[in-house]
Design a protein around this motif. Sequence first.
Motif, mmCIF file in Angstrom:
data_model
loop_
_atom_site.group_PDB
_atom_site.id
_atom_site.type_symbol
_atom_site.label_atom_id
_atom_site.label_comp_id
_atom_site.label_asym_id
_atom_site.label_seq_id
_atom_site.Cartn_x
_atom_site.Cartn_y
_atom_site.Cartn_z
ATOM 1 N N GLU A 107 0.806 -1.274 -0.201
ATOM 2 C CA GLU A 107 0.005 -0.116 0.074
ATOM 3 C C GLU A 107 0.943 1.276 -0.227
ATOM 4 O OE1 GLU A 107 -3.214 0.108 -0.288
ATOM 5 O OE2 GLU A 107 -3.635 -2.230 -0.110
ATOM 6 N N LEU A 108 1.382 1.600 -1.108
ATOM 7 C CA LEU A 108 2.271 2.775 -1.195
ATOM 8 C C LEU A 108 1.817 4.004 -0.907
ATOM 9 C CD1 LEU A 108 5.293 2.845 -1.968
ATOM 10 C CD2 LEU A 108 4.663 3.680 -4.281
ATOM 11 N N ASP A 109 0.526 4.487 -1.344
ATOM 12 C CA ASP A 109 0.021 5.582 -0.865
ATOM 13 C C ASP A 109 -0.121 5.725 0.617
ATOM 14 O OD1 ASP A 109 -0.231 6.707 -3.590
ATOM 15 O OD2 ASP A 109 -1.952 5.248 -3.837
ATOM 16 N N ALA A 110 -0.617 4.675 1.228
ATOM 17 C CA ALA A 110 -0.653 4.457 2.750
ATOM 18 C C ALA A 110 0.494 4.677 3.347
ATOM 19 C CB ALA A 110 -1.522 3.254 3.211
ATOM 20 N N ALA A 111 1.412 4.202 2.862
ATOM 21 C CA ALA A 111 2.870 4.205 3.376
ATOM 22 C C ALA A 111 3.404 5.739 3.145
ATOM 23 C CB ALA A 111 3.981 3.228 2.650
ATOM 24 N N ALA A 112 3.012 6.303 2.230
ATOM 25 C CA ALA A 112 3.449 7.818 1.960
ATOM 26 C C ALA A 112 2.598 8.747 3.074
ATOM 27 C CB ALA A 112 2.957 8.215 0.767
ATOM 28 N N HIS A 125 8.842 13.760 2.012
ATOM 29 C CA HIS A 125 9.038 13.207 0.682
ATOM 30 C C HIS A 125 8.120 13.801 -0.315
ATOM 31 C CE1 HIS A 125 5.093 11.208 0.975
ATOM 32 N NE2 HIS A 125 5.428 11.221 2.275
ATOM 33 N N ASP A 126 8.335 13.554 -1.631
ATOM 34 C CA ASP A 126 7.475 14.205 -2.732
ATOM 35 C C ASP A 126 6.607 13.186 -3.545
ATOM 36 O OD1 ASP A 126 9.252 16.437 -2.796
ATOM 37 O OD2 ASP A 126 10.696 15.231 -4.034
ATOM 38 N N GLY A 127 6.164 12.360 -2.413
ATOM 39 C CA GLY A 127 5.343 11.370 -2.759
ATOM 40 C C GLY A 127 5.460 10.416 -3.609
ATOM 41 N N PRO A 128 4.699 9.490 -3.890
ATOM 42 C CA PRO A 128 4.932 8.001 -4.863
ATOM 43 C C PRO A 128 5.094 8.706 -6.263
ATOM 44 C CG PRO A 128 3.166 7.524 -3.489
ATOM 45 C CD PRO A 128 3.249 8.906 -3.226
ATOM 46 N N GLN A 129 6.057 8.166 -7.162
ATOM 47 C CA GLN A 129 6.424 8.586 -8.369
ATOM 48 C C GLN A 129 6.621 7.268 -9.178
ATOM 49 O OE1 GLN A 129 10.499 10.478 -8.026
ATOM 50 N NE2 GLN A 129 9.425 10.958 -6.111
ATOM 51 N N PRO A 130 6.689 7.365 -10.461
ATOM 52 C CA PRO A 130 6.906 6.439 -11.422
ATOM 53 C C PRO A 130 8.516 6.136 -11.358
ATOM 54 C CG PRO A 130 5.940 8.084 -12.686
ATOM 55 C CD PRO A 130 6.204 8.639 -11.288
ATOM 56 N N GLY A 131 8.827 4.680 -11.216
ATOM 57 C CA GLY A 131 10.407 4.565 -11.410
ATOM 58 C C GLY A 131 10.573 3.047 -11.491
ATOM 59 N N ARG A 188 5.882 1.956 -9.166
ATOM 60 C CA ARG A 188 5.704 3.232 -8.261
ATOM 61 C C ARG A 188 6.816 3.093 -7.193
ATOM 62 N NH1 ARG A 188 0.423 3.932 -6.209
ATOM 63 N NH2 ARG A 188 0.985 6.066 -5.970
ATOM 64 N N ILE A 189 7.396 4.118 -7.121
ATOM 65 C CA ILE A 189 8.495 4.283 -5.717
ATOM 66 C C ILE A 189 8.118 5.221 -4.878
ATOM 67 C CG2 ILE A 189 10.211 3.034 -7.193
ATOM 68 C CD1 ILE A 189 11.527 5.795 -7.614
ATOM 69 N N ARG A 238 19.375 6.409 1.800
ATOM 70 C CA ARG A 238 18.391 6.505 0.896
ATOM 71 C C ARG A 238 17.555 5.005 1.189
ATOM 72 N NH1 ARG A 238 17.684 7.564 -5.566
ATOM 73 N NH2 ARG A 238 15.646 7.076 -5.547
ATOM 74 N N VAL A 239 16.195 5.309 1.460
ATOM 75 C CA VAL A 239 15.118 3.999 1.595
ATOM 76 C C VAL A 239 14.267 4.230 0.739
ATOM 77 C CG1 VAL A 239 13.526 2.974 3.126
ATOM 78 C CG2 VAL A 239 15.742 4.033 4.050
ATOM 79 N N VAL A 240 13.909 3.390 -0.361
ATOM 80 C CA VAL A 240 12.950 3.266 -1.334
ATOM 81 C C VAL A 240 12.047 2.425 -1.194
ATOM 82 C CG1 VAL A 240 12.625 3.167 -3.924
ATOM 83 C CG2 VAL A 240 14.748 4.306 -2.919
ATOM 84 N N LEU A 241 10.665 2.750 -1.142
ATOM 85 C CA LEU A 241 9.580 1.894 -1.027
ATOM 86 C C LEU A 241 8.996 1.570 -2.345
ATOM 87 C CD1 LEU A 241 7.719 3.172 2.077
ATOM 88 C CD2 LEU A 241 9.564 1.512 1.957
ATOM 89 N N THR A 242 8.677 0.569 -2.950
ATOM 90 C CA THR A 242 8.306 0.075 -4.383
ATOM 91 C C THR A 242 7.079 -0.783 -4.165
ATOM 92 O OG1 THR A 242 8.528 -0.652 -6.315
ATOM 93 C CG2 THR A 242 9.721 -1.857 -4.543
ATOM 94 N N GLY A 243 5.997 -0.493 -4.829
ATOM 95 C CA GLY A 243 4.616 -1.120 -4.756
ATOM 96 C C GLY A 243 3.711 -0.588 -5.792
ATOM 97 N N ALA A 244 2.333 -0.974 -5.302
ATOM 98 C CA ALA A 244 1.110 -0.457 -6.240
ATOM 99 C C ALA A 244 0.621 0.584 -5.253
ATOM 100 C CB ALA A 244 0.177 -1.641 -6.264
#
Length: 76
Positions: free
Chosen positions: A34-39, A49-55, A59-60, A70-76
């Motif tokens: 849940e990337l949006d919830a994590a943000a 942070h600048d919010g989820p973005q394509p990568g 999405r990252i 650097r900690v990068v979360l990736t997901g839907a």
Amino acid sequence: MPGPIEWRFATPSVQVWSEPDRAGQSSVLLEETELDAAATRAAEAGIGHDGPQPGGGARILPLTDPDGNRVVLTGA
């Protein structure tokens, strides 16, 4: 052995080493369902942070810890 902290999941495991001379020079990529919830949770905790973005075809959510790692979360 002295030095590491380790988390073991079904697969894989994660080790974090205490190496003060290398602080700010590391990165880790973690999957998040849940990337949006994590943000939202990160922002509520005061983590900028600048919010989820394509990568990389997904999405990252790039984050930086207080030492500059650097900690990068990736997901839907």
